[in-house]
Design a protein around this motif. Structure first.
Motif, PDB file in Angstrom:
ATOM      1  N   PHE A  16       0.857  -1.180   0.000  1.00 25.35           N
ATOM      2  CA  PHE A  16       0.000   0.000   0.000  1.00 25.35           C
ATOM      3  C   PHE A  16       0.897   1.235   0.000  1.00 25.35           C
ATOM      4  CE2 PHE A  16      -2.546   3.200   2.378  1.00 25.35           C
ATOM      5  CZ  PHE A  16      -3.556   3.342   1.448  1.00 25.35           C
ATOM      6  N   THR A  17       0.801   2.003  -1.088  1.00 24.05           N
ATOM      7  CA  THR A  17       1.694   3.139  -1.232  1.00 24.05           C
ATOM      8  C   THR A  17       1.059   4.207  -2.114  1.00 24.05           C
ATOM      9  OG1 THR A  17       3.985   3.769  -1.758  1.00 24.05           O
ATOM     10  CG2 THR A  17       2.890   2.226  -3.266  1.00 24.05           C
ATOM     11  N   ALA A  18       1.725   5.349  -2.194  1.00 28.11           N
ATOM     12  CA  ALA A  18       1.308   6.435  -3.080  1.00 28.11           C
ATOM     13  C   ALA A  18       2.243   6.481  -4.275  1.00 28.11           C
ATOM     14  CB  ALA A  18       1.338   7.771  -2.333  1.00 28.11           C
ATOM     15  N   ARG A  19       1.672   6.676  -5.452  1.00 25.16           N
ATOM     16  CA  ARG A  19       2.457   6.707  -6.686  1.00 25.16           C
ATOM     17  C   ARG A  19       2.130   7.964  -7.481  1.00 25.16           C
ATOM     18  NH1 ARG A  19       0.835   1.230  -5.959  1.00 25.16           N
ATOM     19  NH2 ARG A  19       2.578  -0.246  -6.106  1.00 25.16           N
ATOM     20  N   GLU A  20       3.130   8.733  -7.825  1.00 21.63           N
ATOM     21  CA  GLU A  20       2.913   9.884  -8.698  1.00 21.63           C
ATOM     22  C   GLU A  20       2.948   9.412 -10.142  1.00 21.63           C
ATOM     23  OE1 GLU A  20       5.313  13.857  -9.979  1.00 21.63           O
ATOM     24  OE2 GLU A  20       4.834  13.684  -7.823  1.00 21.63           O
ATOM     25  N   VAL A  21       1.933   9.780 -10.915  1.00 14.40           N
ATOM     26  CA  VAL A  21       1.814   9.326 -12.295  1.00 14.40           C
ATOM     27  C   VAL A  21       1.495  10.515 -13.188  1.00 14.40           C
ATOM     28  CG1 VAL A  21       1.074   7.010 -11.645  1.00 14.40           C
ATOM     29  CG2 VAL A  21      -0.639   8.791 -11.981  1.00 14.40           C
ATOM     30  N   THR A  22       1.667  10.306 -14.472  1.00 17.17           N
ATOM     31  CA  THR A  22       1.351  11.343 -15.451  1.00 17.17           C
ATOM     32  C   THR A  22       0.393  10.796 -16.497  1.00 17.17           C
ATOM     33  OG1 THR A  22       3.262  10.790 -16.828  1.00 17.17           O
ATOM     34  CG2 THR A  22       3.568  12.495 -15.158  1.00 17.17           C
ATOM     35  N   VAL A  23      -0.343  11.689 -17.097  1.00 13.61           N
ATOM     36  CA  VAL A  23      -1.248  11.316 -18.179  1.00 13.61           C
ATOM     37  C   VAL A  23      -0.422  11.047 -19.431  1.00 13.61           C
ATOM     38  CG1 VAL A  23      -3.154  12.098 -19.639  1.00 13.61           C
ATOM     39  CG2 VAL A  23      -3.114  12.686 -17.196  1.00 13.61           C
ATOM     40  N   THR A  24      -0.611   9.867 -20.023  1.00 12.20           N
ATOM     41  CA  THR A  24       0.102   9.526 -21.254  1.00 12.20           C
ATOM     42  C   THR A  24      -0.798   9.539 -22.478  1.00 12.20           C
ATOM     43  OG1 THR A  24      -0.253   7.141 -20.980  1.00 12.20           O
ATOM     44  CG2 THR A  24       1.704   8.101 -19.930  1.00 12.20           C
ATOM     45  N   ALA A  25      -2.120   9.496 -22.272  1.00 20.18           N
ATOM     46  CA  ALA A  25      -3.055   9.536 -23.398  1.00 20.18           C
ATOM     47  C   ALA A  25      -4.446   9.849 -22.871  1.00 20.18           C
ATOM     48  CB  ALA A  25      -3.066   8.208 -24.158  1.00 20.18           C
ATOM     49  N   VAL A  26      -5.265  10.442 -23.737  1.00 20.40           N
ATOM     50  CA  VAL A  26      -6.660  10.728 -23.419  1.00 20.40           C
ATOM     51  C   VAL A  26      -7.501  10.342 -24.626  1.00 20.40           C
ATOM     52  CG1 VAL A  26      -8.361  12.477 -22.775  1.00 20.40           C
ATOM     53  CG2 VAL A  26      -6.016  12.654 -21.914  1.00 20.40           C
ATOM     54  N   SER A  27      -8.598   9.619 -24.382  1.00 21.56           N
ATOM     55  CA  SER A  27      -9.487   9.228 -25.466  1.00 21.56           C
ATOM     56  C   SER A  27     -10.913   9.183 -24.940  1.00 21.56           C
ATOM     57  CB  SER A  27      -9.074   7.865 -26.042  1.00 21.56           C
ATOM     58  OG  SER A  27      -9.143   6.857 -25.046  1.00 21.56           O
ATOM     59  N   HIS A  28     -11.853   8.838 -25.823  1.00 19.67           N
ATOM     60  CA  HIS A  28     -13.265   8.776 -25.446  1.00 19.67           C
ATOM     61  C   HIS A  28     -13.867   7.495 -26.012  1.00 19.67           C
ATOM     62  CE1 HIS A  28     -13.636  12.905 -23.806  1.00 19.67           C
ATOM     63  NE2 HIS A  28     -12.646  13.144 -24.653  1.00 19.67           N
ATOM     64  N   PRO A  29     -14.001   6.444 -25.183  1.00 16.93           N
ATOM     65  CA  PRO A  29     -14.610   5.209 -25.694  1.00 16.93           C
ATOM     66  C   PRO A  29     -16.043   5.422 -26.162  1.00 16.93           C
ATOM     67  CG  PRO A  29     -14.406   5.155 -23.293  1.00 16.93           C
ATOM     68  CD  PRO A  29     -13.636   6.348 -23.773  1.00 16.93           C
ATOM     69  N   VAL A  30     -16.769   6.293 -25.483  1.00 23.19           N
ATOM     70  CA  VAL A  30     -18.062   6.810 -25.926  1.00 23.19           C
ATOM     71  C   VAL A  30     -18.092   8.281 -25.514  1.00 23.19           C
ATOM     72  CG1 VAL A  30     -19.314   4.613 -25.782  1.00 23.19           C
ATOM     73  CG2 VAL A  30     -19.225   6.108 -23.782  1.00 23.19           C
ATOM     74  N   GLU A  31     -19.034   9.026 -26.039  1.00 26.93           N
ATOM     75  CA  GLU A  31     -19.051  10.463 -25.817  1.00 26.93           C
ATOM     76  C   GLU A  31     -19.152  10.835 -24.343  1.00 26.93           C
ATOM     77  OE1 GLU A  31     -21.618  14.401 -27.296  1.00 26.93           O
ATOM     78  OE2 GLU A  31     -22.130  12.380 -27.981  1.00 26.93           O
ATOM     79  N   THR A  32     -19.800  10.012 -23.544  1.00 18.15           N
ATOM     80  CA  THR A  32     -20.064  10.350 -22.148  1.00 18.15           C
ATOM     81  C   THR A  32     -18.941   9.946 -21.195  1.00 18.15           C
ATOM     82  OG1 THR A  32     -21.343   8.311 -22.102  1.00 18.15           O
ATOM     83  CG2 THR A  32     -22.571  10.380 -22.297  1.00 18.15           C
ATOM     84  N   PHE A  33     -17.885   9.334 -21.706  1.00 19.49           N
ATOM     85  CA  PHE A  33     -16.755   8.932 -20.870  1.00 19.49           C
ATOM     86  C   PHE A  33     -15.450   9.469 -21.440  1.00 19.49           C
ATOM     87  CE2 PHE A  33     -19.486   5.792 -18.873  1.00 19.49           C
ATOM     88  CZ  PHE A  33     -18.927   5.629 -17.611  1.00 19.49           C
ATOM     89  N   ALA A  34     -14.581   9.939 -20.538  1.00 19.21           N
ATOM     90  CA  ALA A  34     -13.204  10.255 -20.902  1.00 19.21           C
ATOM     91  C   ALA A  34     -12.310   9.154 -20.356  1.00 19.21           C
ATOM     92  CB  ALA A  34     -12.789  11.598 -20.319  1.00 19.21           C
ATOM     93  N   ARG A  35     -11.478   8.596 -21.214  1.00 17.78           N
ATOM     94  CA  ARG A  35     -10.524   7.559 -20.795  1.00 17.78           C
ATOM     95  C   ARG A  35      -9.142   8.194 -20.687  1.00 17.78           C
ATOM     96  NH1 ARG A  35     -11.145   2.182 -23.780  1.00 17.78           N
ATOM     97  NH2 ARG A  35     -12.766   2.055 -22.147  1.00 17.78           N
ATOM     98  N   VAL A  36      -8.611   8.201 -19.481  1.00 15.68           N
ATOM     99  CA  VAL A  36      -7.306   8.798 -19.218  1.00 15.68           C
ATOM    100  C   VAL A  36      -6.326   7.672 -18.904  1.00 15.68           C
ATOM    101  CG1 VAL A  36      -6.005  10.380 -17.759  1.00 15.68           C
ATOM    102  CG2 VAL A  36      -8.380  10.906 -18.352  1.00 15.68           C
ATOM    103  N   THR A  37      -5.249   7.594 -19.659  1.00 15.55           N
ATOM    104  CA  THR A  37      -4.211   6.597 -19.432  1.00 15.55           C
ATOM    105  C   THR A  37      -3.118   7.199 -18.568  1.00 15.55           C
ATOM    106  OG1 THR A  37      -4.676   5.601 -21.590  1.00 15.55           O
ATOM    107  CG2 THR A  37      -2.600   5.007 -20.530  1.00 15.55           C
ATOM    108  N   LEU A  38      -2.751   6.495 -17.498  1.00 20.65           N
ATOM    109  CA  LEU A  38      -1.769   6.968 -16.528  1.00 20.65           C
ATOM    110  C   LEU A  38      -0.544   6.069 -16.549  1.00 20.65           C
ATOM    111  CD1 LEU A  38      -4.210   7.652 -13.552  1.00 20.65           C
ATOM    112  CD2 LEU A  38      -3.298   9.328 -15.164  1.00 20.65           C
ATOM    113  N   GLY A  39       0.628   6.671 -16.469  1.00 20.66           N
ATOM    114  CA  GLY A  39       1.872   5.910 -16.472  1.00 20.66           C
ATOM    115  C   GLY A  39       2.945   6.624 -15.675  1.00 20.66           C
ATOM    116  N   GLY A  40       4.087   5.963 -15.530  1.00 21.01           N
ATOM    117  CA  GLY A  40       5.216   6.548 -14.810  1.00 21.01           C
ATOM    118  C   GLY A  40       6.008   5.490 -14.081  1.00 21.01           C
TER     119      GLY A  40
END
Length: 281
Positions: A16-40
């Motif tokens: 159990f820990t804290a992880r700092e991550v950054t957004v690597t991509a953003v997309s929309h599987p459907v109009e009502t959802f934003a899909r944010v990809t996190l990495g680091g």
């Protein structure tokens, strides 16, 4: 198959820990959802194997942009250092944990509200390079075994977890989703589930409420019931499960993700404020 082999689930605990991550991509599987990809680099040992997993994501202050969040207790250590100051955090379902050329990443799907809170507002404007902090998951509970049919009674906030659960079950499993949305939203719910699972899922609206929808459904001894979303909407549903259907505890999972009219709802708390024992997840 004996009743004893139905719905067994294994628990696995993680660091159990804290992880700092950054957004690597953003997309929309459907109009009502934003899909944010996190990495680091902090995700090198990130694990999420259970369909009901949730990680707490800490977002920048919606007005100042300052990111106030926990930090890791130490390299390889278990635990976090809690910050001073106001934080903006919500729990989300990790999706599609995978290793890519630049390291481990995962997706988070945000339902885009008409009246957005800090998380939805952040996701609507998220861009590659933005930073957030992820805490958890503490552990995973595997999908239940011996499921002949799956009945999901969920609102849009629980659709990512619904996708994970469907993907963990055999293709021969009968799937039905009762979506707590208006009738004209059923098309995008079907599209979201199709995009996430690769299968056409039967979706219907809850005429008469989620409790009545459950009573109108066929719940056999092999049916696993998953219900999640607005805790207020789940209270009468929980009473039907417990008092009218009398389902054994291992045959269902019910979780209040949020509560209408209440900021910073703790989903680990009781679903029904009048019943302190209604901690079901």
């Amino acid at each position: 198959m004996s009743q004893g082999t139905h719905f067994q689930r294994e628990r696995t605990m993680y660091r159990f820990t804290a992880r700092e991550v950054t957004v690597t991509a953003v997309s929309h599987p459907v109009e009502t959802f934003a899909r944010v990809t996190l990495g680091g680099p902090d995700l090198h040992d990130f694990v999420s194997t259970g369909p009901g997993d949730h990680a707490k994501i800490f977002f920048p202050h919606p007005f100042t942009g300052e990111l106030v969040a926990p930090t890791a207790a130490g390299p390889g250590e278990d635990g976090i250092n809690r910050p001073d100051g106001q934080t903006f955090a919500r729990d989300f379902t990790p999706l599609n944990v995978r290793d890519e050329s630049e390291g481990r990443v995962f997706d988070v799907d945000f339902f885009l509200h008409d009246d957005p809170g800090p998380a939805s507002a952040w996701a609507a404007q998220a861009a590659v390079g933005d930073r957030v902090v992820v805490v958890g998951p503490r552990g995973s509970q595997s999908a239940p075994t011996g499921v002949g049919a799956l009945l999901c009674l969920v609102d849009p906030t629980a659709l990512p977890a619904t996708v994970r659960l469907i993907n963990e079950l055999p293709l021969v499993t009968d799937i039905e989703v009762v979506a707590d949305v208006d009738y004209d939203a059923l098309d995008w719910v079907e599209a979201y589930l199709r995009e996430g699972t690769g299968r056409d899922v039967l979706v219907r609206e809850p005429l008469g409420g989620l409790d009545q929808a459950l009573l109108d459904s066929e719940v056999s001894p092999g049916t696993f019931v998953f219900a999640a979303g607005d805790a207020n909407r789940l209270i009468p549903l929980r009473r039907v499960i417990r008092d009218e259907l009398g389902l054994p505890r291992e045959q269902y999972q019910i979780s209040g993700y949020w509560r209408s009219g209440e900021a910073n709802f703790d989903h680990h708390g009781p679903i029904d404020p009048a019943d302190p024992e209604s901690i079901e997840d």
